[in-house]
Design a protein around this motif. Structure first.
Motif, mmCIF file in Angstrom:
data_model
loop_
_atom_site.group_PDB
_atom_site.id
_atom_site.type_symbol
_atom_site.label_atom_id
_atom_site.label_comp_id
_atom_site.label_asym_id
_atom_site.label_seq_id
_atom_site.Cartn_x
_atom_site.Cartn_y
_atom_site.Cartn_z
ATOM 1 N N GLU A 56 -13.259 4.258 -10.997
ATOM 2 C CA GLU A 56 -12.055 3.757 -11.681
ATOM 3 C C GLU A 56 -12.456 2.654 -12.661
ATOM 4 O O GLU A 56 -13.137 1.702 -12.278
ATOM 5 C CB GLU A 56 -11.048 3.215 -10.670
ATOM 6 N N ARG A 57 -12.029 2.784 -13.915
ATOM 7 C CA ARG A 57 -12.425 1.811 -14.935
ATOM 8 C C ARG A 57 -11.544 0.569 -14.972
ATOM 9 O O ARG A 57 -11.979 -0.485 -15.446
ATOM 10 C CB ARG A 57 -12.465 2.473 -16.314
ATOM 11 N N ASP A 58 -10.296 0.662 -14.493
ATOM 12 C CA ASP A 58 -9.400 -0.490 -14.521
ATOM 13 C C ASP A 58 -9.818 -1.494 -13.447
ATOM 14 O O ASP A 58 -9.880 -1.172 -12.254
ATOM 15 C CB ASP A 58 -7.959 -0.032 -14.285
ATOM 16 N N ASP A 59 -10.090 -2.703 -13.880
ATOM 17 C CA ASP A 59 -10.625 -3.709 -12.964
ATOM 18 C C ASP A 59 -9.652 -4.050 -11.842
ATOM 19 O O ASP A 59 -10.039 -4.167 -10.677
ATOM 20 C CB ASP A 59 -10.990 -4.971 -13.753
ATOM 21 N N ALA A 60 -8.371 -4.214 -12.185
ATOM 22 C CA ALA A 60 -7.374 -4.565 -11.167
ATOM 23 C C ALA A 60 -7.227 -3.448 -10.139
ATOM 24 O O ALA A 60 -7.129 -3.695 -8.935
ATOM 25 C CB ALA A 60 -6.029 -4.864 -11.829
ATOM 26 N N ALA A 61 -7.206 -2.211 -10.609
ATOM 27 C CA ALA A 61 -7.071 -1.072 -9.697
ATOM 28 C C ALA A 61 -8.282 -0.959 -8.783
ATOM 29 O O ALA A 61 -8.151 -0.717 -7.571
ATOM 30 C CB ALA A 61 -6.879 0.221 -10.489
ATOM 31 N N ALA A 62 -9.479 -1.143 -9.332
ATOM 32 C CA ALA A 62 -10.696 -1.082 -8.516
ATOM 33 C C ALA A 62 -10.712 -2.197 -7.474
ATOM 34 O O ALA A 62 -11.113 -1.986 -6.316
ATOM 35 C CB ALA A 62 -11.923 -1.166 -9.410
ATOM 36 N N ARG A 63 -10.246 -3.378 -7.864
ATOM 37 C CA ARG A 63 -10.208 -4.516 -6.941
ATOM 38 C C ARG A 63 -9.249 -4.237 -5.783
ATOM 39 O O ARG A 63 -9.570 -4.489 -4.611
ATOM 40 C CB ARG A 63 -9.790 -5.767 -7.713
ATOM 41 N N GLU A 64 -8.065 -3.707 -6.083
ATOM 42 C CA GLU A 64 -7.099 -3.370 -5.030
ATOM 43 C C GLU A 64 -7.645 -2.290 -4.111
ATOM 44 O O GLU A 64 -7.442 -2.324 -2.893
ATOM 45 C CB GLU A 64 -5.783 -2.909 -5.657
#
Length: 203
Positions: A93-101
């Protein structure tokens, strides 16, 4: 200050927006657990009823499977697979917030064998390859990433003979050209979502 029908409408919109950022696991060990994902992430999670149909199609194929969840977004597909007995899931997943969650959910739920790669899916597919039993391929609609990702999956040793590939696309646009070795098994439509299951044939 909110008041009258306009205020009620705005409040209802807020409530719907809040619900849209929470999913639930449909079956397996984590059945009923709620999956929250970042409000800032521009992702389109696979609806509950589509996931339910998909995993009914897959049946026991999920058990002990090595899985790749490309364009993972909320991670709902890969987490559902882990809940149903998958041996491993790699989430890209490239989206940082999504990967963090997603990393937070994996830690919270104590998933035994899961890896989150924060980065571009096509760049990941251009790297060192390993063979998977099950691939979830659900890029953003109208992005033209589906055919490019499919070509990379086929060109490198990501797929085994018999690997199952789930593909999601905009129903009104239909599927782009896909590799000749992808044998269609199942297909269905739910509103604007078209979803398909393929098996990879040996060259």
């Amino acid at each position: 200050m909110l008041g009258g029908k306009s205020g009620e409408h705005a409040a209802a919109t807020v409530r719907r927006a809040g619900r849209s950022r929470v999913l639930r696991i449909i079956g397996g060990t984590w059945r009923g657990r709620k999956l929250r994902f970042a409000a800032s992430a521009a992702i389109r999670p696979t609806p509950d009823r589509v996931r339910e149909t998909l995993f009914n199609w897959l049946g026991t194929a999920t058990c002990a499977a090595q899985c790749l969840d490309l364009f993972a977004g909320s991670g709902a597909l890969g987490l559902e697979a882990l809940s149903r007995g998958a041996a491993h899931v790699t989430f890209v997943e490239r989206d940082d917030a999504a990967a963090r969650e997603l990393r937070a959910r994996i830690a919270e739920w104590q998933a035994q064998d899961a890896r989150v790669v924060r980065g571009d899916a096509l760049r990941y597919l251009a790297g060192a390859a390993r063979a998977f039993d099950l691939v979830f391929l659900d890029p953003p609609f109208a992005s033209q990433l589906l055919s490019r990702a499919a070509a990379l999956l086929e060109a490198r040793p990501w797929l085994k003979p018999g690997t199952l590939i789930y593909v999601e696309c905009a129903a009104r646009e239909g599927l782009p050209p896909l590799p000749a070795g992808w044998q269609p098994l199942r297909a269905k439509r739910a509103g604007e979502v078209g979803y398909h299951l393929f098996a990879h044939e040996a060259p």
